[in-house]
Design a protein around this motif. Sequence first.
Motif, short mmCIF file in Angstrom:
data_model
loop_
_atom_site.label_atom_id
_atom_site.label_comp_id
_atom_site.label_asym_id
_atom_site.label_seq_id
_atom_site.Cartn_x
_atom_site.Cartn_y
_atom_site.Cartn_z
N LEU A 32 0.08 38.14 31.21
CA LEU A 32 1.39 38.66 31.59
C LEU A 32 2.20 37.55 32.24
O LEU A 32 1.74 36.88 33.17
N PHE A 33 3.45 37.35 31.75
CA PHE A 33 4.28 36.24 32.23
C PHE A 33 5.65 36.75 32.66
O PHE A 33 6.14 37.78 32.17
N GLU A 34 6.26 35.99 33.56
CA GLU A 34 7.68 36.14 33.85
C GLU A 34 8.39 34.89 33.39
O GLU A 34 7.95 33.77 33.68
N ILE A 35 9.47 35.10 32.64
CA ILE A 35 10.25 33.98 32.11
C ILE A 35 11.64 34.03 32.73
O ILE A 35 12.33 35.06 32.63
N ARG A 36 12.05 32.94 33.37
CA ARG A 36 13.36 32.87 34.01
C ARG A 36 14.30 32.08 33.11
O ARG A 36 14.11 30.89 32.88
N PHE A 71 20.22 35.40 21.49
CA PHE A 71 20.34 34.33 22.48
C PHE A 71 19.44 33.19 22.00
O PHE A 71 18.22 33.32 21.96
N GLU A 72 20.04 32.07 21.62
CA GLU A 72 19.29 30.98 21.02
C GLU A 72 19.17 29.79 21.95
O GLU A 72 20.13 29.37 22.60
N LYS A 73 17.94 29.26 22.04
CA LYS A 73 17.64 28.02 22.76
C LYS A 73 18.22 28.05 24.17
O LYS A 73 19.00 27.18 24.57
N VAL A 74 17.80 29.06 24.91
CA VAL A 74 18.20 29.21 26.31
C VAL A 74 17.19 28.47 27.18
O VAL A 74 15.98 28.60 26.99
N GLN A 75 17.67 27.68 28.13
CA GLN A 75 16.79 26.97 29.04
C GLN A 75 15.99 27.97 29.86
O GLN A 75 16.55 28.95 30.39
N ALA A 76 14.68 27.73 29.99
CA ALA A 76 13.85 28.71 30.67
C ALA A 76 12.59 28.06 31.24
O ALA A 76 12.14 27.01 30.78
N THR A 77 12.06 28.69 32.28
CA THR A 77 10.76 28.33 32.84
C THR A 77 9.91 29.60 32.89
O THR A 77 10.43 30.71 32.81
N HIS A 78 8.61 29.42 33.02
CA HIS A 78 7.75 30.60 33.04
C HIS A 78 6.71 30.51 34.15
O HIS A 78 6.38 29.42 34.64
N ILE A 124 2.08 31.07 26.20
CA ILE A 124 3.51 31.35 26.11
C ILE A 124 4.30 30.13 25.70
O ILE A 124 5.43 30.23 25.20
N ASP A 125 3.72 28.93 25.88
CA ASP A 125 4.43 27.70 25.52
C ASP A 125 4.75 27.65 24.03
O ASP A 125 5.69 26.97 23.61
N ASP A 126 3.98 28.38 23.21
CA ASP A 126 4.25 28.43 21.77
C ASP A 126 5.62 29.02 21.48
O ASP A 126 6.21 28.75 20.43
N TYR A 127 6.13 29.85 22.41
CA TYR A 127 7.43 30.49 22.22
C TYR A 127 8.52 29.79 23.03
O TYR A 127 9.66 30.27 23.04
N MET A 128 8.18 28.68 23.69
CA MET A 128 9.17 27.98 24.52
C MET A 128 9.12 26.48 24.26
O MET A 128 8.83 25.68 25.16
N PRO A 129 9.36 26.06 23.01
CA PRO A 129 9.32 24.62 22.72
C PRO A 129 10.38 23.86 23.52
O PRO A 129 11.54 24.29 23.59
N ASN A 130 9.97 22.80 24.16
CA ASN A 130 10.88 21.95 24.95
C ASN A 130 11.59 22.73 26.06
O ASN A 130 12.73 22.41 26.43
N GLY A 131 10.94 23.78 26.57
CA GLY A 131 11.54 24.54 27.65
C GLY A 131 12.72 25.39 27.22
O GLY A 131 13.53 25.79 28.05
N LYS A 154 23.06 33.37 37.65
CA LYS A 154 22.99 33.43 36.18
C LYS A 154 21.56 33.29 35.67
O LYS A 154 21.30 32.64 34.66
N ILE A 155 20.64 33.93 36.40
CA ILE A 155 19.24 33.90 36.02
C ILE A 155 18.83 35.28 35.49
O ILE A 155 18.96 36.29 36.18
N LEU A 156 18.36 35.28 34.26
CA LEU A 156 17.80 36.48 33.66
C LEU A 156 16.29 36.33 33.66
O LEU A 156 15.75 35.36 33.12
N THR A 157 15.59 37.29 34.26
CA THR A 157 14.13 37.23 34.30
C THR A 157 13.54 38.28 33.36
O THR A 157 13.86 39.47 33.45
N LEU A 158 12.72 37.80 32.44
CA LEU A 158 12.05 38.66 31.47
C LEU A 158 10.58 38.75 31.80
O LEU A 158 9.97 37.78 32.26
N ARG A 159 10.01 39.90 31.57
CA ARG A 159 8.57 40.08 31.73
C ARG A 159 7.98 40.34 30.35
O ARG A 159 8.45 41.20 29.61
N VAL A 160 6.94 39.57 30.00
CA VAL A 160 6.41 39.63 28.64
C VAL A 160 4.90 39.49 28.65
O VAL A 160 4.33 38.73 29.44
#
Length: 567
Positions: A104-108, A90-97, A63-70, A50-56
């Motif tokens: 360039l980042f990958e966000i899981r 999709f709101e407030k999904v747990q993620a790491t980067h 990128i932390d500005d777009y991932m408050p509190n993970g 159940k891991i969705l990986t985004l490339r951004v």
Amino acid sequence: MEWKTTPALSNQAIRTVGRIFEGSHDITIFSDTLAQPLSAQVASLNPASKILTLRVFCPTGNIDDYMPNGLISFDLEKMNRDDSPLLLCFEKVQATHERIYSNLFEIRCVLADSLLITVKPGGVRVPFLLGMSASVMLDVFSGSLAISARLCNLSLGGCRLEVPLEKSMPLTIHQQIPNIHIQFPNGEGFRAKGSIRNMRPFGCGRYMAVGIRFIDLDRETRQRLLYFITESEVELARRLGMENRRAGISSLFLTSTHARKPINASNKRNRLPPMAHAVKEVARQQHIILHYLKNERPFPESILYEGADSLLHLAESDRHQFLYTLRYVGDEATWVRHSVRVAALLGDILLTQPGMAGDAREAIAGILLHAMGKPLLVSEQLPSLDINLRTSQKDLLKHHVKALHQQLHKVGWSPGPVLSNIINDINERLDGSGYPTGKTKEALSKLVRTASVIKIIDTLTHARNGRPALSPLDAYRWVYGNGGYDRQCLNRYVRRYGLYPVGSLVKYSGGFLAWVMRLGREGSPSQVRVVKNLAFEDSKLDTVLSDKDIQQLGKLEAVVDPADFQL
């Protein structure tokens, strides 16, 4: 029913999301504190983990500005061929980067069991997807303004709506909505009062996501709402392919044979030429800036100047194509169309004036921002800008400069001198007949005089308040005979754009209508796009003719108003 803990639904939801990601779609990562969203691409989706990986790509590198509190929030917009686009949040999904390279980042993203249906303290929140739909009508101002929308999700506490960007202008956070009418395809529905609890642009599309909280529900309405939620919940399970569910479609979603299918305007936009997409994006940004101003959020300065830079770049890259492309803003809200056209033409003229070219960026930004004042005044006293205004409403609109300054002060943003000059003085006149302070010739800069001429010609050549659109020639004559405008600036405008401006619709004696694409040395069209033969009302043409081939159309008669021919 505990959707949250149902493994079968969770697995099916993951597979459904995987199907949604297939084909054409846009993913936009958004932040509650930053104006600029980020575009992302799906790198992979692992149903087992159940891991969705985004490339951004993040221009700032933070990128932390777009991932408050993970936690990350992102929108998905998927185009449908014949129907309205699918919008899913999709709101407030747990993620790491992980940083891949530079910015360039990958966000899981960890997709939870409650991916599609969320169980909240107030009950189940059901998303409307996989073809589920319900129409919504908001009575914003009782008896004077109603806005249509689509239902995105429904719960006992409220709902989320998808409101077209151009229709969202009168809406603000915390606003009370006296009547919300939600209607399902079979005609059943309910009415309730509500309050806007949140709203934001949906991704990079032309929709506003508006969260509504239901208020003052009586017992009967509450019971009907519970019924609609339950039916919608079960219908979504059926469409997801869940086992042990009833086979038949819910009666709520049985469409009347007389129901008309909505037109997917997104497909029409996708067929636009590349430069038109860029101009339409500037128009879209006008709505975004207004949204931030009205709701007293931090001023999106970067978006304002991005629009100014875009118009300047387009004017420099291919001037004739740029001027022709401006016709594509004709279907925008009046205030947006007016601001983008005036800003574009001002930039086009200033680039040829060595003494003013350095101020072009600020001046264009000033035109774009100046347009915000009037929509800020929309209220029950002035429910729309696109009506035949009464005298009292016209008087109210004269306070739009003051309204804009007050709102800029509230959000803590101060414009520079050139931008302020445009905002404050563009409605002033050489003879002192303008507003807001009645300045005269000596107090008005050459830049303001130039902008004023462009603005009034654009106003006159488009219908407004029951007044028909004037031809360019008649507009020039009107401005020349008015003591409030600089004749030297007018002459410069006429020499640059002529009697048949690029982007205008012209009529030929053979009964043909054509868009002017390019002018010859003598000021007559040297290239046109023929779009209609008036002898065949229902026919559509799309033929580009140049030079001598244009003679086939007959004698050039006049510039005409596209609205008169539904163009």
